[in-house]
Enzyme design. Structure first.
Site, PDB file in Angstrom:
ATOM      1  N   ASP A 173      -3.003  10.243  15.082  1.00 58.16           N
ATOM      2  CA  ASP A 173      -3.538   9.850  13.776  1.00 58.16           C
ATOM      3  C   ASP A 173      -4.183   8.470  13.876  1.00 58.16           C
ATOM      4  O   ASP A 173      -4.057   7.643  12.980  1.00 58.16           O
ATOM      5  CB  ASP A 173      -2.410   9.857  12.735  1.00 58.16           C
ATOM      6  CG  ASP A 173      -2.951   9.817  11.300  1.00 58.16           C
ATOM      7  OD1 ASP A 173      -4.149  10.140  11.109  1.00 58.16           O
ATOM      8  OD2 ASP A 173      -2.190   9.454  10.394  1.00 58.16           O
ATOM      9  N   GLY A 226       1.230   5.188   1.635  1.00 58.66           N
ATOM     10  CA  GLY A 226       0.815   6.124   2.664  1.00 58.66           C
ATOM     11  C   GLY A 226       1.190   7.515   2.216  1.00 58.66           C
ATOM     12  O   GLY A 226       1.695   7.721   1.116  1.00 58.66           O
ATOM     13  N   PHE A 227       0.968   8.459   3.097  1.00 60.85           N
ATOM     14  CA  PHE A 227       1.304   9.845   2.762  1.00 60.85           C
ATOM     15  C   PHE A 227       2.814  10.008   2.626  1.00 60.85           C
ATOM     16  O   PHE A 227       3.314  10.736   1.798  1.00 60.85           O
ATOM     17  CB  PHE A 227       0.764  10.766   3.853  1.00 60.85           C
ATOM     18  CG  PHE A 227       0.956  12.222   3.565  1.00 60.85           C
ATOM     19  CD1 PHE A 227       0.115  12.880   2.686  1.00 60.85           C
ATOM     20  CD2 PHE A 227       1.979  12.928   4.165  1.00 60.85           C
ATOM     21  CE1 PHE A 227       0.302  14.225   2.419  1.00 60.85           C
ATOM     22  CE2 PHE A 227       2.169  14.278   3.901  1.00 60.85           C
ATOM     23  CZ  PHE A 227       1.317  14.922   3.021  1.00 60.85           C
ATOM     24  N   GLY A 267       5.134   7.349   2.446  1.00 53.64           N
ATOM     25  CA  GLY A 267       5.932   6.327   1.777  1.00 53.64           C
ATOM     26  C   GLY A 267       5.110   5.176   1.234  1.00 53.64           C
ATOM     27  O   GLY A 267       3.891   5.121   1.368  1.00 53.64           O
ATOM     28  N   GLN A 268       5.831   4.271   0.649  1.00 55.88           N
ATOM     29  CA  GLN A 268       5.228   3.082   0.051  1.00 55.88           C
ATOM     30  C   GLN A 268       5.629   1.881   0.905  1.00 55.88           C
ATOM     31  O   GLN A 268       6.758   1.807   1.400  1.00 55.88           O
ATOM     32  CB  GLN A 268       5.789   2.926  -1.365  1.00 55.88           C
ATOM     33  CG  GLN A 268       5.327   1.687  -2.084  1.00 55.88           C
ATOM     34  CD  GLN A 268       4.742   2.015  -3.443  1.00 55.88           C
ATOM     35  OE1 GLN A 268       5.079   3.032  -4.016  1.00 55.88           O
ATOM     36  NE2 GLN A 268       3.875   1.164  -3.952  1.00 55.88           N
ATOM     37  N   GLY A 305       0.821  -1.210   0.000  1.00 53.99           N
ATOM     38  CA  GLY A 305       0.000   0.000   0.000  1.00 53.99           C
ATOM     39  C   GLY A 305       0.848   1.250   0.000  1.00 53.99           C
ATOM     40  O   GLY A 305       2.068   1.196   0.144  1.00 53.99           O
ATOM     41  N   LYS A 361       8.616  -0.137   4.936  1.00 52.52           N
ATOM     42  CA  LYS A 361       8.064   1.174   4.591  1.00 52.52           C
ATOM     43  C   LYS A 361       9.177   2.042   4.040  1.00 52.52           C
ATOM     44  O   LYS A 361      10.135   2.358   4.750  1.00 52.52           O
ATOM     45  CB  LYS A 361       7.458   1.823   5.834  1.00 52.52           C
ATOM     46  CG  LYS A 361       6.670   3.073   5.549  1.00 52.52           C
ATOM     47  CD  LYS A 361       5.900   3.470   6.783  1.00 52.52           C
ATOM     48  CE  LYS A 361       4.999   4.653   6.566  1.00 52.52           C
ATOM     49  NZ  LYS A 361       4.145   4.920   7.711  1.00 52.52           N
TER      50      LYS A 361
HETATM   51  N1  LIG Z   1       3.094  -3.799   8.757  1.00 51.89           N
HETATM   52  C1  LIG Z   1       2.242  -3.865   7.729  1.00 51.89           C
HETATM   53  N2  LIG Z   1       1.741  -5.048   7.364  1.00 51.89           N
HETATM   54  C2  LIG Z   1       0.871  -5.117   6.329  1.00 51.89           C
HETATM   55  N3  LIG Z   1       0.452  -4.065   5.608  1.00 51.89           N
HETATM   56  C3  LIG Z   1       0.925  -2.874   5.929  1.00 51.89           C
HETATM   57  C4  LIG Z   1       1.844  -2.697   7.007  1.00 51.89           C
HETATM   58  N4  LIG Z   1       2.136  -1.397   7.107  1.00 51.89           N
HETATM   59  C5  LIG Z   1       1.428  -0.780   6.156  1.00 51.89           C
HETATM   60  N5  LIG Z   1       0.708  -1.647   5.439  1.00 51.89           N
HETATM   61  C6  LIG Z   1      -0.166  -1.336   4.298  1.00 51.89           C
HETATM   62  O1  LIG Z   1       0.394  -0.247   3.606  1.00 51.89           O
HETATM   63  C7  LIG Z   1      -0.525   0.851   3.578  1.00 51.89           C
HETATM   64  C8  LIG Z   1       0.228   2.138   3.728  1.00 51.89           C
HETATM   65  O2  LIG Z   1       0.702   2.206   5.038  1.00 51.89           O
HETATM   66  P1  LIG Z   1       1.321   3.528   5.666  1.00 51.89           P
HETATM   67  O3  LIG Z   1       1.531   3.293   7.103  1.00 51.89           O
HETATM   68  O4  LIG Z   1       2.458   3.969   4.854  1.00 51.89           O
HETATM   69  O5  LIG Z   1       0.276   4.609   5.352  1.00 51.89           O
HETATM   70  P2  LIG Z   1      -1.163   4.988   5.865  1.00 51.89           P
HETATM   71  O6  LIG Z   1      -1.308   4.675   7.289  1.00 51.89           O
HETATM   72  O7  LIG Z   1      -2.190   4.416   4.962  1.00 51.89           O
HETATM   73  O8  LIG Z   1      -1.087   6.511   5.539  1.00 51.89           O
HETATM   74  P3  LIG Z   1      -0.464   7.724   6.302  1.00 51.89           P
HETATM   75  O9  LIG Z   1       1.000   7.484   6.459  1.00 51.89           O
HETATM   76  O10 LIG Z   1      -0.753   8.816   5.369  1.00 51.89           O
HETATM   77  O11 LIG Z   1      -1.208   7.815   7.592  1.00 51.89           O
HETATM   78  C9  LIG Z   1      -1.498   0.579   4.708  1.00 51.89           C
HETATM   79  O12 LIG Z   1      -2.724   1.136   4.456  1.00 51.89           O
HETATM   80  C10 LIG Z   1      -1.537  -0.920   4.762  1.00 51.89           C
HETATM   81  O13 LIG Z   1      -2.463  -1.413   3.844  1.00 51.89           O
END
Ligand SMILES: Nc1ncnc2c1ncn2[C@@H]1O[C@H](COP(=O)(O)OP(=O)(O)OP(=O)(O)O)[C@@H](O)[C@H]1O
Length: 707
Positions: free
Chosen positions: A523, A414-415, A417-418, A412, A434
């Site tokens: 958050d 996020g804001f 990173g990927q 996925g 991440k």
């Molecule tokens: N530890 C993990 N295990 C499985 N999937 C994950 C994990 N961490 C993140 N993800 C997946 O990656 C996506 C992006 O995660 P990330 O924490 O970067 O951003 P977010 O929480 O969606 O956004 P933001 O950072 O903007 O709050 C998540 O929505 C989730 O689906």
């Protein structure tokens, strides 16, 4: 000792994977580098002693106690025995002066290498012999001769009687391999001088090689110089020391050029050009700015731009720029809004500087050895568990090398990173990686620092960091295979109440732990709650979290709360009602739909903003509605509009869950129950429902005491 990321990057992808065919362990054959200890090829990061003895970081561990010896740590090595600073103090190292020591050293038929720290004044008082590439003695007792060569060897010529450095004494003929992490190898003479002049720490880190009586040190004389070498030290001219040397030396040079290409290029600058240059930051590792002090020696007239060899890992982040920390570090995560600077310069930035001190490619600079990095450093990150295993988990986590991880699918975006699925190539374990895509190292540092300090089953587990080939840094955490809570709420066909209550309880448990550690998440939302396959909920995404340390008020209330846990055996457990911290002006961050009204209205706030966000999650769990006001009714204050929301709930909702959602989403944060209460109430509710019993009234008792 150089333990360099740059080296790692060069090594990792340029050298084919083969077993050791090297005639001399630790020395390179055909540009392949082998570990002196395990004899296998080195592909990633390496430790080295001097210029030609290499080790896997994990192989560079104390023979006595097994502790890995990190960069900048003291050590002592002779023959196969490598001792960490502590162990070498207990076992006295070979010494060539005293009778006893001579007896000890006779056991060893080689030189003894050790790192130690000595006072700067002591170093300044020593007399040295410095040799250049042509093996001309170019410096002797304060007399620097002109040379356009590079420094290769530095020997202690004499230790004046009037200087003493306590326990440790250098001796004449000790060869100094490294000063303050900089190899005495291929420095221009001017740089070398600069290095000495710039020693501004009280204690100076040096790596010494000491000849053991009866043995000659390995000379480092290039073949082409041997015939002209009429000034080399007698011991270096011994024929037996030159066996294999030419071949090996060339390979070392070839490999060194790969490892330090910029330096090689820059040292080609003619020495007599009267330039006054400074260095710029080269990718991958920091640089020195070196300027020749013309006063120091009239015969040396030029200044030269030189890239120092990758120094050892004594780095720190640059001092935070207040404008940066107030501005760029704070984002409205999901909305992507940038908020103006507010008085939110928290101690976390400072703390993360220390904790991340050895992670490269963020803002960093050379730092004195006295302020050695703590926290997540390579020395902590790469410890050996036992002789069979490569790595061991610790609070400081692992440092992953490129060859350690196999990149999988994207999980996925996020804001900041990927996120990717990665597999540990050794253990086969799956992790989430991440990768930072935005230039916002502050939030990333925060997330890393906070995650690293936490350990709770309902908080995302920090595994370590990964240093990618192209630079930057990635965060490695446990991989949650059940998706986000948001996706489960939206997609799950049947969603039993027991599961929902368990999820709510897990979040409350994780958040209670977080608040206990005086960390505000800021958050919390259903996208940042991840689930395991068995639906255990884990709170994630600490990019916007912050500590409010030092501001805790005394517990506002305490009461005795009857808790029916453990199969409903009634126990009376005294609890303190959550520690509330004073409200203060902090940045507006987080996701709008979950944002507490006080934050939205730019009022002072405290950790109770998380309780409100939790309340919205409870509303999602109750209704399975999108928390956006288009779906979940809100009043003009943006608070849940309960009269209009209640009819949207399914008829069989547990009333306690509704009560808890109502309390947690109250406008006045002082009336919201702390997570401690939420957790206990939800645990009770879960127990009751699990046993199919009627819901106890403890929660209501508790609330009536509170309000
Ligand atoms: N530890 C993990 N295990 C499985 N999937 C994950 C994990 N961490 C993140 N993800 C997946 O990656 C996506 C992006 O995660 P990330 O924490 O970067 O951003 P977010 O929480 O969606 O956004 P933001 O950072 O903007 O709050 C998540 O929505 C989730 O689906």
């Amino acid at each position: 000792m150089v333990y360099s990321v740059l080296n790692c990057l060069y090594r990792c992808y340029q050298i084919p994977l083969t077993r050791n065919h090297s005639p001399e362990p630790g020395i390179e054959t055909n540009s392949i580098m082998f570990c002196e200890k395990c004899k296998n090829q080195i592909q990633g990061l390496f430790m080295n002693i001097g210029k030609d003895r290499f080790f896997h970081p994990e192989c560079f561990s104390c023979t006595n106690c097994g502790q890995m010896i990190g960069d900048s740590q003291q050590y002592s090595k002779y023959l196969e025995t490598l001792l960490c600073g502590k162990c070498s103090q207990r076992k006295s190292p070979p010494h060539s002066n005293t009778k006893n020591d001579i007896n000890t050293t006779r056991k060893f038929s080689n030189s003894h290498v050790f790192r130690t720290y000595v006072p700067r004044a002591y170093i300044n008082g020593l007399e040295f012999d410095l040799f250049d590439t042509a093996k001309r003695k170019i410096y002797q007792s304060g007399q620097l001769e002109y040379s356009d060569g590079l420094t290769t060897e530095l020997f202690v010529r004499r230790v004046p009687d009037n200087i003493n450095c306590g326990v440790f004494q250098l001796e004449s003929d000790d060869r100094i391999l490294e000063i303050e992490g900089v190899l005495i190898l291929n420095q221009s003479i001017q740089d070398f001088q600069e290095l000495f002049q710039n020693l501004n720490t009280t204690m100076v880190s040096i790596v010494i090689e000491r000849k053991i009586p009866g043995q000659a040190m390995t000379p480092n004389i290039p073949l082409e110089n041997i015939s002209h070498n009429n000034q080399c030290r007698p011991q270096e001219c011994k024929e037996d020391n030159l066996v294999n040397q030419p071949q090996t030396q060339r390979h070392i040079e070839a490999t060194r050029k790969k490892a330090f290409p910029v330096k090689d290029k820059q040292t080609e600058i003619p020495n007599n050009t009267n330039q006054h240059s400074t260095l710029t930051k080269a990718s991958g590792y920091p640089t020195h700015t070196l300027q020749m002090d013309n006063q120091s020696d009239s015969r040396v007239t030029s200044t030269q731009t030189v890239q120092m060899p990758a120094p050892s890992m004594k780095f720190s982040f640059s001092a935070p720029d207040p404008s940066d920390s107030n501005g760029s570090e704070e984002y409205c995560s999901s909305q992507g809004e940038f908020t103006p600077p507010i008085d939110d310069m928290d101690d976390l930035t400072t703390r993360s500087e220390t904790a991340l001190a050895s992670i490269p490619n963020l803002e960093w600079k050379l730092e004195s050895s006295s302020s050695l990095a703590t926290g997540l450093s390579r020395l902590n990150a790469l410890r050996t568990e036992d002789s069979n295993s490569i790595r061991r988990s610790s609070n400081d986590g692992f440092l992953f090398r490129p060859s350690d991880l196999i990149l999988g699918r994207s999980l996925g975006n996020g804001f900041f990173g990927q996120v990717y699925l990665v597999t540990d190539s050794i253990t086969g374990k799956k992790y989430a990686m991440k990768q930072l895509t935005r230039e916002d190292s502050c939030s990333f540092k925060k997330e890393l620092t906070i995650l690293k300090s936490l350990s709770h089953p309902n908080i995302l587990r920090f595994i370590g960091v990964f240093l990618p080939e192209k630079g930057g840094i990635s965060l490695i955490t446990e991989f949650l295979d059940g998706g986000t809570l948001n996706s489960v709420i939206c997609k799950k066909e049947t969603f039993p109440w027991l599961d929902r209550i368990r999820i709510a309880r897990d979040i409350a448990a994780g958040m209670d732990y977080l608040h206990e550690h005086i960390i505000v998440h800021r958050d919390l939302n259903s996208h940042n709650v991840l689930l395991r396959k068995d639906l255990t909920a884990v709170v994630a995404d600490f990019g916007l979290a912050r500590t409010v340390e030092g501001e805790a008020l005394k517990p506002v209330n305490s009461l005795r709360f009857k808790s029916k846990r453990n199969n409903c055996k009634t126990t009376t457990k005294p609890i303190t009602m959550g520690v509330k911290t004073i409200k203060r002006k902090m940045t507006i961050v987080g996701s709008m739909a979950w944002m507490a009204p006080e934050m939205m209205k730019e009022k002072l706030y405290n950790e109770m903003v998380d309780v409100y966000s939790f309340g919205i999650i409870l509303c999602e769990l109750l209704s399975r509605l999108n928390p956006d006001p288009d779906f979940m009714p809100r009043n003009r204050e943006y608070i849940v509009d309960w009269p209009n929301f209640l009819p949207k709930l399914p008829p069989n909702c547990p009333s306690l869950l509704i009560g808890l959602a109502q309390h947690t989403t109250q406008d006045d944060s002082d009336y919201r129950p702390p997570f401690e209460v939420c957790h206990i109430a939800l645990q009770d509710l879960y127990n009751q429902m699990d046993l199919n019993q009627s819901i106890n009234t403890d929660y209501h008792d508790c609330l009536s005491l509170l309000y």
